[in-house]
Design a protein around this motif. Structure first.
Motif, PDB file in Angstrom:
ATOM      1  N   ARG A 128       0.721  -1.156  -0.035  1.00 20.18           N
ATOM      2  CA  ARG A 128       0.146   0.071   0.093  1.00 20.18           C
ATOM      3  C   ARG A 128       0.884   1.359   0.050  1.00 20.18           C
ATOM      4  N   ALA A 129       2.132   1.136   0.391  1.00 17.76           N
ATOM      5  CA  ALA A 129       3.068   2.167   0.636  1.00 17.76           C
ATOM      6  C   ALA A 129       3.912   2.437  -0.715  1.00 17.76           C
ATOM      7  N   PHE A 158      -3.246   9.641   7.635  1.00 22.11           N
ATOM      8  CA  PHE A 158      -2.386   8.996   6.498  1.00 22.11           C
ATOM      9  C   PHE A 158      -2.295   7.526   6.836  1.00 22.11           C
ATOM     10  N   GLU A 159      -3.116   6.584   6.540  1.00 17.69           N
ATOM     11  CA  GLU A 159      -3.158   5.321   7.053  1.00 17.69           C
ATOM     12  C   GLU A 159      -1.987   4.675   6.643  1.00 17.69           C
ATOM     13  N   LEU A 164       2.663   1.310   8.319  1.00 14.52           N
ATOM     14  CA  LEU A 164       4.029   1.079   7.965  1.00 14.52           C
ATOM     15  C   LEU A 164       4.746   1.354   9.492  1.00 14.52           C
ATOM     16  N   GLN A 165       4.499   2.420  10.108  1.00 14.58           N
ATOM     17  CA  GLN A 165       5.141   2.736  11.492  1.00 14.58           C
ATOM     18  C   GLN A 165       5.007   1.722  12.475  1.00 14.58           C
ATOM     19  N   ARG A 166       3.521   1.038  12.427  1.00 14.70           N
ATOM     20  CA  ARG A 166       3.361  -0.092  13.332  1.00 14.70           C
ATOM     21  C   ARG A 166       4.187  -1.207  13.134  1.00 14.70           C
ATOM     22  N   MET A 178       7.807  11.234   3.874  1.00 16.77           N
ATOM     23  CA  MET A 178       6.640  10.745   3.325  1.00 16.77           C
ATOM     24  C   MET A 178       5.266  11.860   3.494  1.00 16.77           C
ATOM     25  N   ASN A 179       5.552  12.461   4.393  1.00 14.49           N
ATOM     26  CA  ASN A 179       4.440  13.380   4.594  1.00 14.49           C
ATOM     27  C   ASN A 179       4.447  14.505   3.521  1.00 14.49           C
ATOM     28  N   ILE A 180       5.596  14.915   3.377  1.00 14.51           N
ATOM     29  CA  ILE A 180       5.801  15.870   2.080  1.00 14.51           C
ATOM     30  C   ILE A 180       5.295  15.371   0.976  1.00 14.51           C
ATOM     31  N   VAL A 181       5.714  14.016   0.724  1.00 14.37           N
ATOM     32  CA  VAL A 181       5.078  13.419  -0.530  1.00 14.37           C
ATOM     33  C   VAL A 181       3.819  13.302  -0.669  1.00 14.37           C
ATOM     34  N   GLU A 182       3.231  12.892   0.275  1.00  5.07           N
ATOM     35  CA  GLU A 182       1.521  12.520   0.463  1.00  5.07           C
ATOM     36  C   GLU A 182       1.080  14.029   0.281  1.00  5.07           C
TER      37      GLU A 182
END
Ligand SMILES: C[S@@+](CC[C@H](N)C(=O)[O-])C[C@H]1O[C@@H](n2cnc3c(N)ncnc32)[C@H](O)[C@@H]1O
Length: 497
Positions: A128-129, A158-159, A164-166, A178-182
């Motif tokens: 998904r990522a 941002f699911e 991913l972080q979990r 990744m936040n910027i990319v989103e």
């Protein structure tokens, strides 16, 4: 319209070196932010520019779990790579340069939180990522270019990142990136049309030049995607020197309230174009509802179309309906459409269609959409080939194609992608009629030739174009000197899909 900044100009200069006949500039736009503008007259049908995706991956909220991280094919054969856990469908994909790069990145920088986690679950999370991972492995110069794109605030969860972080310990600077990319991908990416033969997941890509195209509900371009997911932008209408080059971010045949709401939710702006400002949408009446007064045959249209909270008024009895009642009707319509089974949609005796007809006139976008889907589906399913359609179904398909083509023309959408598809299907009907009754051929010949020629010019090179498009043009297009029986060879051959 004022000049673009130096960086944007440099960016464009870089692109123009890559491509001859470059006739666009990035300038400030009255629509919003910056846009692309024609520096000279661009004739309808011309290629304006090409661009490769900076990165591409599954669309947001992708529901498919098992697909290859290299070729994006949906396959039960996919297995998690032993080193990085991303799904691959074959050894060829596993040893590809793209996979090796991604694999080393994940393996080297991200550590699993729980070494006992199931490999398939990790692969599903990574799948998904994938688009964000593709951005993470870009070379520095390309990452630097990202600062040129407009960003939007991320309002929803941002699911993909949270999941991913979990699963992994991820370095802070990767999370920030990744936040910027989103925030860039959300408003700048394009949906990539699908290759009907490959079972690939639905994809979106960031196209560096296309990302500067602003939206119009009546755009002057169409997008064509090739097998490598490169995007070519063609003029769907003549474009004057100095005119803004636009693309449509929504479905062309959606009604104004649906388009405007979607643009606001996904791209953060309320469109104010001429179509949105015209309650009849160029006479198509795509958003019209039936008058709620049972004895009246009038239709309801928004009083102030650019105001999402406007009252709606009947064109005959002048009854005024407040927005909350309109919203209620829209939500009933939404659930009725959701319960509609595609197989039954050609039958007016279908109870759902009958219930829809209580609320909406024939011109409403819901009926237009049903007619469009029916037009494209009749005689083109795994079960029923066009040769097996009854005469009445063939006639229905022809009427549906012609009717929808009239709506596209009324909107002034020029040679939109959808027009190409409808012309192809109209051609298929006419050719089939001529195959069944050879006496009709002379009468239908000119339209058979024109429709396939125009469909070919519009759809050529597109990954989602009908596979027999070129062959049909060779055998049934203008200038073919084959004898009559041979001309129709294509309709009897295995190429007919
Ligand atoms: C893909 S970007 C287009 C390029 C953008 N204008 C820029 O300066 O980078 C999409 C964003 O441009 C703006 N935009 C595009 N079309 C617009 C329109 N018709 N009206 C208002 N804003 C628009 C919105 O902010 C939207 O989220």
């Amino acid at each position: 319209m004022s000049k673009a900044t130096k960086t944007e100009a440099e960016f464009l200069a870089l692109y123009s070196k890559l491509q001859a006949n470059f006739n666009i500039v990035i300038e400030k736009s009255t629509l919003g932010g910056r846009g692309l503008f024609a520096t000279e007259f661009i004739k309808k049908g011309s290629l304006i520019f090409l661009n490769k995706p900076t990165a591409y991956g599954p669309r947001a909220n992708c529901k498919v779990k098992k697909f290859c991280s290299k070729c994006y094919k949906i396959s039960d054969l996919c297995y998690p790579c032993e080193k990085c856990y991303t799904f691959v469908c074959s050894e060829i994909c596993n040893v590809s340069t793209d996979h090796i790069q991604l694999c080393s990145f994940i393996h080297d920088y991200w550590k699993l939180r729980n070494n006992g986690e199931n490999g398939t679950d990790i692969a599903t999370t990574l799948a998904r990522a994938l688009i964000y991972l593709q951005f993470l492995v870009l070379p520095k110069e390309q990452k630097d270019l990202l600062k040129l794109f407009q960003r939007t605030e991320i309002k929803a969860k941002f699911e993909e990142l949270e999941t991913l972080q979990r699963t992994f310990f991820i370095p802070e600077h990767h999370i920030k990136f990744m936040n910027i990319v989103e925030s860039i991908v959300k408003i700048n990416s394009f949906r990539i049309s699908q290759n009907l033969k490959n079972k690939t997941i639905e994809l979106r890509g960031l196209y560096p030049l296309s990302a500067f195209m602003n939206h119009s509900c009546i755009p002057n371009t169409r997008n064509i995607f090739d097998a490598n997911y490169s995007m070519a932008v063609y003029a769907s209408k003549d474009i004057a020197k100095g005119e803004e080059i636009t693309s449509c971010y929504t479905g062309l045949l959606w009604c104004s309230p649906a388009r405007r709401c979607q643009l606001y939710k996904s791209k953060n702006f309320w469109c104010k174009c001429a179509r949105c400002n015209d309650k009849t949408e160029m006479g198509t009446r795509l958003s019209a509802l039936n008058c709620l007064n049972k004895s009246c045959i009038g239709i309801l249209l928004p009083k102030i179309p650019l105001d999402s909270q406007t009252v709606w008024v009947c064109n005959i009895c002048d009854i005024i309906i407040p927005p909350k009642n309109i919203n209620m009707i829209q939500s009933i319509l939404g659930s009725l459409v959701g319960s509609l089974r595609l197989d039954d949609e050609f039958q007016m005796e279908n109870t759902v269609l009958q219930r829809l007809a209580i609320f909406i006139p024939y011109s409403n976008h819901i009926f237009v959409d049903i007619r469009l889907r029916s037009a494209l589906k009749l005689g083109f399913t795994d079960d029923v080939n066009i040769k097996e359609l009854s005469e009445s179904r063939l006639e229905l398909k022809e009427n549906l194609c012609r009717g929808t083509l009239r709506t596209v023309a009324a909107l002034g959408a020029g040679d939109a992608h959808l027009r190409g598809l409808l012309l192809y299907h109209l051609h298929a009907v006419l050719a089939e009629r001529a195959r069944r009754s050879p006496d009709l051929y002379e009468e239908l010949k000119s339209e058979i030739e024109i429709t396939i020629e125009q469909a070919y010019n519009i759809l050529l090179g597109d990954i989602s174009a009908p596979p027999d498009l070129e062959l049909r043009r060779v055998y049934l297009g203008p200038g073919c000197d084959k004898p009559h029986e041979e001309r129709f060879f294509i309709l009897d051959s295995k190429y007919n899909y």
